[in-house]
Each structure stands twice: as C-alpha cells, then as structure tokens.
Design a protein around this motif. Structure first.
Motif, PDB file in Angstrom:
ATOM      1  N   TYR A  35       0.851  -1.185   0.000  1.00 38.78           N
ATOM      2  CA  TYR A  35       0.000   0.000   0.000  1.00 38.78           C
ATOM      3  C   TYR A  35       0.892   1.242   0.000  1.00 38.78           C
ATOM      4  CZ  TYR A  35      -4.017  -2.933   1.233  1.00 38.78           C
ATOM      5  OH  TYR A  35      -5.006  -3.882   1.234  1.00 38.78           O
ATOM      6  N   GLN A  36       0.311   2.352  -0.468  1.00 36.14           N
ATOM      7  CA  GLN A  36       1.039   3.619  -0.479  1.00 36.14           C
ATOM      8  C   GLN A  36       0.100   4.716   0.040  1.00 36.14           C
ATOM      9  OE1 GLN A  36       3.800   4.455  -3.755  1.00 36.14           O
ATOM     10  NE2 GLN A  36       2.849   6.480  -3.953  1.00 36.14           N
ATOM     11  N   LEU A  37       0.642   5.572   0.915  1.00 32.47           N
ATOM     12  CA  LEU A  37      -0.157   6.607   1.570  1.00 32.47           C
ATOM     13  C   LEU A  37       0.582   7.938   1.485  1.00 32.47           C
ATOM     14  CD1 LEU A  37      -2.656   7.310   3.338  1.00 32.47           C
ATOM     15  CD2 LEU A  37      -1.245   6.783   5.343  1.00 32.47           C
ATOM     16  N   TYR A  38      -0.169   9.007   1.162  1.00 30.03           N
ATOM     17  CA  TYR A  38       0.404  10.354   1.079  1.00 30.03           C
ATOM     18  C   TYR A  38      -0.011  11.143   2.318  1.00 30.03           C
ATOM     19  CZ  TYR A  38       1.103  15.197  -0.438  1.00 30.03           C
ATOM     20  OH  TYR A  38       1.488  16.515  -0.500  1.00 30.03           O
ATOM     21  N   VAL A  39       0.988  11.710   3.020  1.00 32.48           N
ATOM     22  CA  VAL A  39       0.737  12.499   4.228  1.00 32.48           C
ATOM     23  C   VAL A  39       1.488  13.812   4.095  1.00 32.48           C
ATOM     24  CG1 VAL A  39       0.910  12.605   6.727  1.00 32.48           C
ATOM     25  CG2 VAL A  39       0.479  10.412   5.611  1.00 32.48           C
ATOM     26  N   PRO A  40       0.818  14.967   4.150  1.00 30.52           N
ATOM     27  CA  PRO A  40       1.547  16.244   4.075  1.00 30.52           C
ATOM     28  C   PRO A  40       2.332  16.489   5.353  1.00 30.52           C
ATOM     29  CG  PRO A  40      -0.774  16.625   4.477  1.00 30.52           C
ATOM     30  CD  PRO A  40      -0.641  15.161   4.219  1.00 30.52           C
ATOM     31  N   GLU A  41       3.413  17.199   5.222  1.00 31.77           N
ATOM     32  CA  GLU A  41       4.252  17.454   6.395  1.00 31.77           C
ATOM     33  C   GLU A  41       3.581  18.383   7.403  1.00 31.77           C
ATOM     34  OE1 GLU A  41       7.777  19.651   5.661  1.00 31.77           O
ATOM     35  OE2 GLU A  41       6.896  20.901   4.095  1.00 31.77           O
ATOM     36  N   LYS A  62      -6.112   4.971   6.750  1.00 30.86           N
ATOM     37  CA  LYS A  62      -6.771   3.768   7.230  1.00 30.86           C
ATOM     38  C   LYS A  62      -6.316   2.583   6.393  1.00 30.86           C
ATOM     39  CE  LYS A  62     -11.001   6.159   8.657  1.00 30.86           C
ATOM     40  NZ  LYS A  62     -12.475   6.237   8.487  1.00 30.86           N
ATOM     41  N   ILE A  63      -6.360   1.386   6.998  1.00 26.03           N
ATOM     42  CA  ILE A  63      -6.027   0.145   6.311  1.00 26.03           C
ATOM     43  C   ILE A  63      -6.892  -0.951   6.913  1.00 26.03           C
ATOM     44  CG2 ILE A  63      -4.154  -0.517   7.883  1.00 26.03           C
ATOM     45  CD1 ILE A  63      -2.637  -1.484   5.376  1.00 26.03           C
ATOM     46  N   LYS A  64      -7.294  -1.945   6.079  1.00 26.02           N
ATOM     47  CA  LYS A  64      -8.206  -2.976   6.562  1.00 26.02           C
ATOM     48  C   LYS A  64      -7.868  -4.322   5.957  1.00 26.02           C
ATOM     49  CE  LYS A  64     -13.092  -4.145   7.116  1.00 26.02           C
ATOM     50  NZ  LYS A  64     -14.487  -3.753   6.841  1.00 26.02           N
ATOM     51  N   ALA A  65      -7.911  -5.363   6.806  1.00 28.87           N
ATOM     52  CA  ALA A  65      -7.768  -6.751   6.374  1.00 28.87           C
ATOM     53  C   ALA A  65      -9.152  -7.388   6.385  1.00 28.87           C
ATOM     54  CB  ALA A  65      -6.823  -7.512   7.304  1.00 28.87           C
ATOM     55  N   ASN A  66      -9.482  -8.148   5.348  1.00 22.17           N
ATOM     56  CA  ASN A  66     -10.795  -8.768   5.215  1.00 22.17           C
ATOM     57  C   ASN A  66     -10.825 -10.105   5.941  1.00 22.17           C
ATOM     58  OD1 ASN A  66     -11.632  -6.641   3.581  1.00 22.17           O
ATOM     59  ND2 ASN A  66     -10.879  -7.674   1.722  1.00 22.17           N
ATOM     60  N   ASP A  67     -11.980 -10.368   6.570  1.00 20.47           N
ATOM     61  CA  ASP A  67     -12.195 -11.637   7.269  1.00 20.47           C
ATOM     62  C   ASP A  67     -13.595 -12.094   6.921  1.00 20.47           C
ATOM     63  OD1 ASP A  67     -12.565 -13.747   9.065  1.00 20.47           O
ATOM     64  OD2 ASP A  67     -11.183 -12.841  10.506  1.00 20.47           O
ATOM     65  N   ALA A  68     -13.716 -13.314   6.393  1.00 22.69           N
ATOM     66  CA  ALA A  68     -15.024 -13.834   5.983  1.00 22.69           C
ATOM     67  C   ALA A  68     -15.917 -14.154   7.161  1.00 22.69           C
ATOM     68  CB  ALA A  68     -14.842 -15.086   5.115  1.00 22.69           C
ATOM     69  N   ASP A  69     -15.364 -14.271   8.354  1.00 19.76           N
ATOM     70  CA  ASP A  69     -16.168 -14.555   9.536  1.00 19.76           C
ATOM     71  C   ASP A  69     -16.919 -13.302   9.964  1.00 19.76           C
ATOM     72  OD1 ASP A  69     -15.254 -17.204   9.642  1.00 19.76           O
ATOM     73  OD2 ASP A  69     -13.416 -16.564  10.665  1.00 19.76           O
ATOM     74  N   THR A  70     -17.817 -13.481  10.939  1.00 16.73           N
ATOM     75  CA  THR A  70     -18.612 -12.374  11.457  1.00 16.73           C
ATOM     76  C   THR A  70     -18.495 -12.325  12.975  1.00 16.73           C
ATOM     77  OG1 THR A  70     -20.592 -13.750  11.628  1.00 16.73           O
ATOM     78  CG2 THR A  70     -20.263 -12.530   9.566  1.00 16.73           C
ATOM     79  N   ILE A  88      -6.461   2.388  12.095  1.00 15.06           N
ATOM     80  CA  ILE A  88      -6.364   3.840  11.991  1.00 15.06           C
ATOM     81  C   ILE A  88      -4.904   4.222  12.233  1.00 15.06           C
ATOM     82  CG2 ILE A  88      -7.265   6.049  12.779  1.00 15.06           C
ATOM     83  CD1 ILE A  88      -9.337   4.167  11.537  1.00 15.06           C
ATOM     84  N   LEU A  89      -4.291   4.822  11.228  1.00 15.18           N
ATOM     85  CA  LEU A  89      -2.892   5.232  11.311  1.00 15.18           C
ATOM     86  C   LEU A  89      -2.839   6.678  11.790  1.00 15.18           C
ATOM     87  CD1 LEU A  89      -0.123   3.894  10.657  1.00 15.18           C
ATOM     88  CD2 LEU A  89      -0.152   5.197   8.517  1.00 15.18           C
ATOM     89  N   SER A  90      -2.102   6.936  12.895  1.00 13.74           N
ATOM     90  CA  SER A  90      -2.004   8.266  13.487  1.00 13.74           C
ATOM     91  C   SER A  90      -0.551   8.714  13.519  1.00 13.74           C
ATOM     92  CB  SER A  90      -2.583   8.272  14.908  1.00 13.74           C
ATOM     93  OG  SER A  90      -3.932   7.856  14.902  1.00 13.74           O
ATOM     94  N   LEU A  91      -0.383  10.056  13.606  1.00  9.60           N
ATOM     95  CA  LEU A  91       0.948  10.667  13.606  1.00  9.60           C
ATOM     96  C   LEU A  91       1.391  10.911  15.038  1.00  9.60           C
ATOM     97  CD1 LEU A  91       3.157  11.784  11.713  1.00  9.60           C
ATOM     98  CD2 LEU A  91       2.050  14.019  11.893  1.00  9.60           C
TER      99      LEU A  91
END
Length: 790
Positions: free
Chosen positions: A273-279, A289-297, A328-331
C-alpha cells in the motif's frame, strides 16, 4: 336377558357375531338365566333358592363417522322373562338415550341415529330396564352397560409447534443433532395403526436427515461451510398408519441457519500500500486507514493491527476501530519533508478470538507493507528558539538595542523573512524591531520601579507569502540603576520623657529603598554633619540597616521646650551611592516611673492625634455655638426676672418622678420641696395640671384642709388619699415620691447642692494607674490637687 351385538370390525368377529345372531334367532331364548324367584308349594314349607342373574349384558361398539342413510344397528337387549308375546317393555336411559340412541321397546333393538366422533367422546354409559307392560312393574333389576365409539383413521398428524427456527454451528460433524420435531395424531393410539406416525424428509437433502421414529433432525454432510451457504429450509412429513398406503399425513418447515465459527484467517487485499501524508499534519491526528478482510462475522472477525517493523514505527502509530475493524494510522511526531521524504511500515492484522479446533487452517493473521510519502508544504518561518529573554537597563536611551531574534524558512526555497511586533498591548509599544535583522530596540524610557518586566510577541513571515506567520514570545527584564535615594520606612512619632536618663534609647528607625537589593541592601545612618553637635540627642548606626536615637542629657522640660527636631542623613550602598535627609520630630511628655507616657503638651497632643486644620475649625465653631446658647439662655432668664442662682437659704430641689408603668409624660410631675419643709407656706392644694379637675377644691375654712395644724406625715397621707380617690386621674398607678428625712434624723443632708463649698481629702493619684483612657482625668485632678496644696 341376552344382549346381542353385531358391531364387529374384524372378519373373525363378524363371523362370530353372525353365528351368534343366527343361533339366537333359531333358538329363541336359548341363552337363559332364570329370574330370581321364590316358589311357594302348597303344603310345603318355604324353600329359599340361590338368586341368579336375570340379565346378561355386554359392551356394545359403534363405528364413528357413520355416513349411511339408515340408523346404525348397535345391539339388542333381551330378558329371560320375555316370551315373545309383547308383554315385556324395554326402557333405555343414560347418556344420549332418546337422542343419539333409540330402542325398540318391544324387541330391545338399539340403533344410533347420528354420526359420532370418537375424538369428541369415546364412550357412552347407559342403563337398561325390563318392565311388565301391563303392570309397569320391573321384571329385571336396572342394568348398566357401555357403548364405545369405535375409532377409524379420520385425523391426520399435526405439528403443533411449527414452523421451526433453529441454528447449528458450521463445520459441525455429520450426524450432529439439530432439532427433534413431534407430530400428534388425534386418533386412538390403542386401536390399530391410526395413530402410529412415521417421519420422513421431503426437502433439505442431502444436507439433513430425520429419524423416522423419533423425528430427530441431524446434519447429513461433513464440514458444512457458512461462508458457502448460511440458510436452509427443511420440510418434514409425518404420516400415520405406519406409513402404509392410505394413511393420512402432515408436514412442517424447519428453517436452519449455520452459525459462524472462526475458520477463516484475515487477509489483506493487497501486499503493498502507499499513503500520502503532508508534512503539515498535526501530531495526534489520523492520517490514513487500512483494513484486512475476514469472511467470519461477529467476534470471530475481530482483529488487532500492529506495526511490527519499519523505519517509521516511532513516527506513526496504529489503532483498531472496533466498529469498522479498520486500522487507523495516526501521527506521533511532526513530519519534515526537508529531512525525510518517505517511511516504510510493515503492518500485521491478527484475529483476537481464536478457535483451536481450526488452527490447522491458520495462521490467523496477515502482513502487508505500507509506504508513506511525505508531502512538501509551504511552512511559516521557524524561530531558532521557542522563546527569548533579554535585558536592558532602566536608564537606557531611546533606540538602545535590546537583543535579536532569528527565524528561517524551513522550506527548500529558503525565502527571506520579515519581522514585526504585533502592537496589541501597551507593552508592545515600548519596543521596535528591525524588519530585516530582527533586532529589538527601545522606544521609550523605562522605570524599573514602575514596571520591572515586559512581555512582547514577535512575528515572522515570508516576504513572498505574508500569510504564513509564526510567533515567538520575548521577555524583557529591566535592570536596576541606583536612581532612588533611601528614605525612612515610615513617619515616626518619637517621644522623650521629662525624666529621661542620658544614653537612653528612645526610638529605633529603619529605611527603605525602591531600588533592588544590589543598589540598596546596605544603609548608613548619621546626623547632619553641617550642623553643630546636638547637645540633646545622638544617633547610633546599628550596622543592620537600623539606627537608634539616644538621649544626651538627664532631664527635659515641657515648659522650656516641648518639641525637638533631629535631622538624620541616610545613604545607600549603590554605585554611585545616593543619600537623603529626613527630620525626626521628638516630643517631650510627662511619663510614669515605669516609662509609660502620661501626658504631653496640648499642641503636641493634638499634633500626635493627627487633627487637621479643618477639624480644629469645627471644634472652635462648636464652642462658639455653645457660648451663644448660654448667652441666649441667660437673656431669657433675665427677661423673666428670675434669679439665675438661688441663695443658699432658699435652695429648691425638683424631684422628677418616672413610673415605668405609667402613661409617659402625664405621669411626670414636679413637686416643690418647700411644701414639705413649711406646709403652712402652701396657699392651697395643688391638683394635676394635665387634666381639668371635676371637683371643687376644699374651702380654706374647712377644718380638714387647714395647713396650720397639719404635720408632714398627715400631709402625705392626705395627698395619697386624694390621689387614690380622684376620678380624673388616668386608670393606672402614679408613683409620687417625697424625700423627707424626718425631724430627728442623725444623718446630715445627702443633697449635693452644698457639696461644692466643702473640701475633700480624697487622693486621686490612683487614677494614673487606670490606663491611658484615664490620663486626662488623672491630669485634671492632679492639677486641682496641686492647686489646693499650693
């Protein structure tokens, strides 16, 4: 009695019933039982025979749901007493007699007139009786019998609890019990197969099966996957007559849902993945944000994201959103495009609730790589320090440089910076700044004693982009200069006693300096050197920023001189040193032996009391007004031609009586004491002057009112009686007091009228020990005593 029934269902019973009926018709009354009777033979004694049953009854059967046009034959009643001549009458009573069941009273045949339902009523209890038709007397005792309703298969099985909703975990083993269904049949379970139910599955194969006898539904396949199919609709049939042809059936639906288990590991859709963040992103803000899929519930799909490695693990942090299951990716730290333009992170997503039965399907986690590109943003100038502190002397001239602030453009362009001061407060107007160099200069003269510290704000912006502004606080400390001479700490009221001794300390003085401790911490005290040696007082420097005033001679006199002035010179330890001269005022006062001040000169007293000129004028004005009132009073007295001073031979006392219980001013009377001293001097009896008397005064010639022969005691009693009997007085008590001492009183007069002519031997020296509140009184009585002594 013979009871014949043809309600036989089985072929064997039909045959038997047919034979029985034929046999009964051919041999009428062949089944006999003699009646209970006693024969009386003439010439013989009475013989008792054993009683025998006169009725033979049996249980009748009738088929339910009979639909024929004629009434259904049930059975026959017959008594041994019936000879076939119609003399016997049969009577039927009980449940349904006459309505459902009818009887031929001659032959005893019973028929059913209605279609019966065994599921409503299974049997009927009736009573049969045979009577003589001529005499109406019973030939047989009443007998009870039962007619049972014979069941037929007229009710289909029913599922009373359907349709059903049930769940079963996915991936369950084959044969796992899901649910047990039960169908009920209203037919007779004890007769035939009408109520014998067999279960079968009509819909839901090959996923589920049902036990034909118990109705238990089970899974029929291995590893049924919820993610492949979640809902199933299964139809179950129940058929009676043991499933034979011609049986009745009923069905129900069972809705089966597969519940989830954690059998699917999380997977990132992409490996990179690639993400752009201004300084310019703020620290603590979410940048992606980033998410992994899971077929379960449910909880089986819960996961936690972590940064396992990478060069940006200390700059970024990741947390999990429980609702969306996103990372959730935070600085954590500020970004700087000029220092680092990109970061690489390895992010892992793992399930938090594991099921070890499916661990062979794992691992239940996945890893992806995230590249963060830092974007260049035009930033405001950055100061080299977060804050500045500068110093300047208070006597600095206008335009003196205080200090310099420095800011630079953090961008690659490195644009020129312009400085300015926001003149938002009055403190900012005391300084100016060079727009190019950032040098701060003074714009006004400072006074440290007035404002020792200034806080200003300096702003810097790019020349090409004035909208980008940064600020920095600057504190300016005003340094002290020795520009304030020392002075006495307060105004001292110095007092010296007339009986003072040489070398006695009468006052300790201190000094203050508005400058700080560097320029005024050490004070030096001395007498003015320009004056000649003071013969009365001297000064001693204690070298601790205090000085003592001492006496130089033995006695001082208020009459000779009541005030002395002592000039004192005070200098500080600053560079250069400054000095000032202050004058102490010393008052001479009369003191007690223990040194307490008794009194001082009037002028000194007023001065010490702090009376102003206005207060003295007000006092003098009050004195003048009092004198004017006295003169006016004397003038009025002379106009009435009354002496101001009564001679000693005719001294009168006015006794004013007050009664707390009385009526105020009406109870206050003045009485002339001469009436007691010389009753004959009274010309007539005096009455109340506040009310008009209703009775005439007594005549002078009346013997009871003669004043020549009455004494004081009788006079008082007479006045008391008049006051008690007078109807004109108010309805309350009036206390009248007469101060008569009697003719033979050994004590002298207690009146204070003549006390001024006598002299007292009282010593008033003790008033001096009563404290400062009685100083004036002690001084007055001391002067009177001294005049008397003189």
């Amino acid at each position: 009695m013979r009871i014949t029934s043809t309600s036989c269902i089985c072929p064997v019973l039909v045959c038997l019933c047919f034979v029985q009926r034929c046999y009964g018709a051919a041999h009428h009354g062949s089944i006999k039982v003699t009646r209970n009777q006693t024969k009386h033979i003439e010439g013989e004694t009475e013989v008792h025979h054993r009683p025998k049953r006169g009725w033979v009854w049996n249980q009748f059967f009738v088929l339910e749901e009979h639909m024929g046009p004629d009434p259904q034959y049930v059975g026959k009643l017959h008594s041994n007493s019936d000879k076939g001549d119609g003399s016997v009458k049969y009577i039927l009573t009980g449940e349904g007699a006459g309505t459902i069941f009818i009887i031929d009273d001659t032959t005893g045949d019973i028929h059913s007139t209605k279609s019966l339902d065994r599921e409503q009523k299974t049997h009927y209890v009736l009573h049969a009786q045979a009577i003589d038709r001529r005499t109406n007397k019973p030939l047989e005792p009443e007998s009870e019998f039962i007619i049972k309703v014979q069941d037929i298969n007229d009710n289909a099985p029913k599922f009373t609890d359907g349709p059903y909703i049930v769940t079963v975990p996915e991936m369950s083993e084959m044969g796992t019990s899901v649910l047990q269904v039960t169908a009920t049949d209203a037919d007779d379970p004890t007769y035939g197969n009408s109520a014998r139910v067999v279960y079968s599955i009509l819909q839901g194969q090959p996923y589920f099966s049902v036990d034909p006898k118990t109705g238990v539904i089970r899974t029929a396949l291995h590893n049924m996957d919820r993610e492949a199919r979640e809902h199933y609709s299964v139809v179950i049939q129940a058929k009676d007559m043991a499933g034979q042809v011609g049986g009745l059936s009923g069905s129900t639906t069972v809705n089966i849902t597969l519940t989830d288990v954690n059998d699917n590991p999380p997977r990132f859709p992409q490996k990179h993945y690639q993400l752009y963040v201004p300084e310019s992103a703020q620290v603590g803000s979410a940048v992606g944000k980033i998410k992994a899929n899971d077929a379960d519930t449910g909880s089986n799909a819960d996961m936690k994201y972590t940064i396992i490695n990478g060069d940006g693990s200390g700059v970024f942090s990741i947390s999990t959103d429980k609702e969306t299951r996103e990372g959730i990716l935070s600085l954590r730290k500020p970004l700087n495009y000029e220092k680092k333009k990109s970061y690489t992170l390895n992010i892992e997503g793992a399930n938090t609730h594991l099921d070890f039965r499916f661990s062979h399907l794992g691992p239940f986690k996945d890893v992806t790589m995230l590249k963060i590109i830092v974007g260049d943003v035009d930033e405001p100038p950055l100061f080299t320090m977060p804050s500045y502190v500068m110093e300047v002397y208070e006597n600095a001239k206008i335009g003196t440089a205080v200090g310099t602030v420095t800011a630079q453009d953090p961008d690659t362009a490195n644009s020129l910076v312009r400085y300015f001061i926001d003149h938002n407060t009055e403190e900012d107007r005391y300084f100016t700044i060079d727009a190019s160099t950032g040098t701060i200069k003074t714009a006004k003269i400072f006074d440290r004693e007035e404002t020792p510290w200034y806080n200003i704000t300096v702003a810097a912006s790019e020349r090409d982009n004035p909208g980008l502004v940064s600020h920095v606080p600057v504190g300016v400390r005003i340094l002290d200069v020795n520009d304030n001479p020392p002075e006495l700490a307060r105004e001292y009221d110095v007092v010296v006693c007339e009986n003072a001794r040489p070398g006695q300390v009468i006052q300790t003085i201190t000094a203050t300096d508005k400058d700080n401790t560097a320029n005024g911490a050490r004070f030096h005290f001395s007498l003015d050197e320009g004056l000649s040696l003071n013969p009365n007082f001297t000064l001693r420097d204690n070298e601790d920023n205090t000085a003592s005033i001492l006496t130089r001679r033995r006695r001082y006199s208020r009459t000779t001189q009541d005030i002395y002035y002592l000039p004192v010179l005070i200098s500080d330890g600053g560079v250069p040193p400054l000095s000032s001269s202050s004058t102490l005022t010393i008052r001479v006062c009369a003191c007690e032996r223990d040194g307490r001040v008794r009194t001082c000169h009037a002028e000194a007293f007023l001065s010490s009391a702090g009376l102003s000129t206005g207060a003295l004028i007000a006092i003098l004005l009050c004195v003048v007004i009092l004198l004017a009132i006295v003169v006016l009073f004397i003038t009025l007295r002379r106009s009435k031609k009354e002496p101001l001073i009564i001679s000693e031979e005719d001294v009168r006392e006015n006794v004013v009586t007050y009664d707390d219980e009385g009526g105020g001013e009406e109870d206050t009377e003045a009485f002339d004491i001469t009436a007691l001293r010389n009753p004959s001097a009274a010309e007539e009896l005096k009455y109340r002057r506040d009310v008009r008397p209703e009775m005439k005064p007594p005549s002078r010639n009346h013997p009871s009112s003669s004043l020549d022969s009455i004494d004081v005691q009788e006079f008082i009693k007479q006045r008391l009686a008049e006051a008690d009997l007078d109807p004109s007085v108010p309805p309350y008590d009036s206390l009248q007091t007469y101060a008569y001492e009697g003719q033979r009183s050994e004590a002298g007069s207690i009146s204070s009228l003549d006390s001024a002519t006598t002299h007292s031997d009282q010593d008033y020296n003790y008033l001096g020990d009563w404290g400062p509140e009685f100083k004036k009184l002690a001084e007055l009585y001391g002067e009177i005593e001294s005049e008397r002594t003189t």
